[in-house]
Structure formats: structure tokens, C-alpha cells
Design an enzyme around this catalytic site. Structure first.
Site, PDB file in Angstrom:
ATOM      1  N   HIS A  77      -6.510 -12.155   7.009  1.00  0.00           N
ATOM      2  CA  HIS A  77      -5.136 -12.164   6.513  1.00  0.00           C
ATOM      3  C   HIS A  77      -4.330 -13.240   7.233  1.00  0.00           C
ATOM      4  CE1 HIS A  77      -6.188  -8.282   4.776  1.00  0.00           C
ATOM      5  NE2 HIS A  77      -5.050  -8.313   4.105  1.00  0.00           N
TER       6      HIS A  77
ATOM      7  N   SER B  51      -0.980  -7.073   0.891  1.00  0.00           N
ATOM      8  CA  SER B  51      -0.987  -7.358   2.322  1.00  0.00           C
ATOM      9  C   SER B  51      -0.859  -8.838   2.637  1.00  0.00           C
ATOM     10  CB  SER B  51      -2.255  -6.797   2.971  1.00  0.00           C
ATOM     11  OG  SER B  51      -3.420  -7.291   2.329  1.00  0.00           O
TER      12      SER B  51
END
Length: 304
Positions: free
Chosen positions: A285, A60
């Protein structure tokens, strides 16, 4: 709601005390964003304009979950503005992006089950299926899920300044998983070379997620744990660098250029999101600015 380490319930953050189940990073409203964007696919560069064949592999950090627009399998949370797409535009190459949220090193050679908000979204093929003998460039970002750092970061969150730091609970576990990851990465790099002998192999580390001593309570980890978590990222990066160099690949350091862009910074400066994102990106992220910056760093190393 979040359970701090002393057990009191708080309603100001979308995380829970305790290990985060697989796939939970794309849940609730976040999952709805992914599903809504699933039909907005796209490719980076038309094949006729391309001068090389680029395959992007990874997890990711590379796929860019919740960054518009979404392309590919919905469960992979793959963005048309992840670093692979941004880099492909710089290089004018044909891109095959098979990055996928939740991927581990084993998913290079094995299929991966995906889900959104706990709902099964099917399986995706082994990422190595995208490699061919004519591939000229491969980028790889892998390791975070092997070591389990996002889940541990969730476990370490607390809004109680008197809580016991989580470092003692997880330090040995993280160290062992990091050691175990080293031979796994070695096998992955060997596999890439065997399938794509002409390719330049570029392997990224992970960036600077939180500055020294953190910024509690802006990001709800105690100073000791902020240093433990980033230190764990750095230790994993050392393994990635060592194995990449040993296998004749190009290692990309993302910590150094990330200085001043961690989750403690203002919304206009940060390249990675904290526990509560302020941009369209998954918690803990990179956001679109981060992915673009990573592409610029990689492109600079490649001479793009």
C-alpha cells in the site's frame, strides 16, 4: 511465516502462501498500531475556512491504513495523512472522508463489515451516504478489491527462484474480474452524479507498485509475476480511465508520476511499501510520501 510455491517454510516474511483472508492486511502488530491510533482523529480543514464540500470515497489505497494518525472507524484504517486530507488542505475545502480499507464497489451503496486482525470492528454505512446535492468535489479510488489484486499478490510471493510463476494460475481469473468490474464502476459513477449533480468527479487509477521485471528477492515475486501483477494493475487502470472518461469525470494517472518510486526503490524514494514495509504503512500500500505525492498530482490536475 511464508510458504513459498515449492512448499518449504521460510521465516523471513510476514505472509503465507495461499489466499489472504479478508481483512488480514491489518493484523498482528499492524492491528495494534491501528487500535492504538484510533483515538487520534482529526479533520482536514475547519468548516468556517472552507470554500467547497469535498467527499472522498474509496478503498485502502485512498484511506492510508497504518499511516499515522488514524481517524474515523478503526476498521477502515483511515489516516489523517491520506491523499484526501492532504488534498483538502491544498484546496481549503470541507472534507468528508469515508474511504475504508477493504471497500469494494458494492460498498458505495451497501454497508461494509470491518475487522482488525480477525476481530470484528462493526459495520460502516454506505459511502454514498456522505454525498449531498451541495457536494462540489468527489474523489474515488476503487477496484483493487473487486479484482482482488492484493490477495493474488500475496499468493504469488516466493523466495524460491525455481518456483513455477503464478501468472498461469491467476491470469484468467484476474482478466475476468477486471471485465466484471467495468459495469460496476459505471454504476458507481452514475450514482455519484445522481446524488451530487454539481460535483466534479475525480477518479484515480492505482500507482506503480513494482518496476518492470521486479527486484526478486528484495520483493519476493519472480520477474514474470512482477510483470503480471503490475500489468493487472495497468489493465484495471484502463477500465477506470475508460469509464471515468465516458461518464464525464476526470481520470488521474498515478502510474506515470510513480516511476522511480515503486516498492523496489530505496526507503527514501518509495511511495508504496512492499511485502515487508519499511515505513508506517500497510504491506503493498502507499506510505505517507505516496499519499502526499498522489495529493500533489491530483491537486496539479485540479489547479490547486
Amino acid at each position: 511465516m511464508m510458504r513459498p510455491r515449492n512448499g518449504r517454510r521460510l521465516s523471513t516474511a510476514p505472509i503465507r502462501r495461499g489466499r489472504v483472508p479478508k481483512g488480514r492486511v491489518l493484523k498482528g502488530a499492524a492491528g495494534a498500531i491501528v487500535l492504538a491510533g484510533a483515538a487520534l482523529g482529526g479533520t482536514a480543514v475547519p468548516a468556517a475556512a472552507a470554500a467547497g464540500e469535498y467527499v472522498a470515497l474509496g478503498d485502502s489505497m485512498a484511506s492510508g491504513p497504518l499511516i499515522p494518525d488514524i481517524t474515523g472507524p478503526v476498521g477502515c484504517g483511515r489516516s489523517t495523512h491520506n491523499y484526501a486530507h492532504e488534498l483538502a488542505s491544498r484546496l481549503s475545502v470541507t472534507l468528508r472522508d469515508v474511504t475504508c480499507s477493504g471497500a469494494k464497489s458494492t460498498h458505495m451503496t451497501q454497508s461494509q463489515s470491518t475487522s482488525v486482525g480477525g476481530v470484528d470492528t462493526g459495520t460502516v454505512p454506505p459511502q454514498f451516504d456522505a454525498l449531498t446535492a451541495s457536494t462540489t468535489l468527489v474523489t474515488l479510488t476503487i477496484g483493487g478489491n473487486d479484482v482482488g489484486l492484493v490477495g493474488i499478490a500475496q499468493d504469488c510471493a516466493t523466495l524460491d527462484p525455481t518456483a513455477t510463476p503464478c501468472k498461469g494460475e491467476f491470469e484468467d481469473q484476474v482478466a475476468q474480474r477486471t471485465r466484471d468490474f467495468s459495469p460496476k464502476l459505471s454504476a458507481v459513477l452514475d450514482g455519484i452524479r445522481a446524488r451530487s449533480p454539481k460535483a466534479r468527479i475525480v477518479v484515480t487509477g492505482y500507482g506503480l507498485y513494482i518496476k518492470q521485471n521486479g527486484c526478486w528477492p528484495v520483493q519476493p515475486v519472480l520477474p514474470t509475476d512482477a510483470n503480471f501483477l503490475q500489468g493487472s494493475v495497468n489493465a484495471m487502470n484502463d477500465v477506470i480511465r475508460q469509464q471515468t472518461t465516458a461518464h464525464g469525470g476526470t481520470y488521474i494517472d498515478l502510474v506515470t508520476p510513480s516511476a522511480g518510486h515503486d516498492a523496489c526503490q530505496s526507503s527514501s524514494k518509495r511511495w508504496v511499501e512492499g511485502y515487508v514495509p519499511v515505513h508506517a504503512a500497510a504491506p503493498l500500500h502507499p506510505n505517507a510520501s505516496g499519499e502526499a505525492a498522489y495529493a500533489a498530482v491530483i491537486g496539479g490536475v485540479l489547479g490547486a
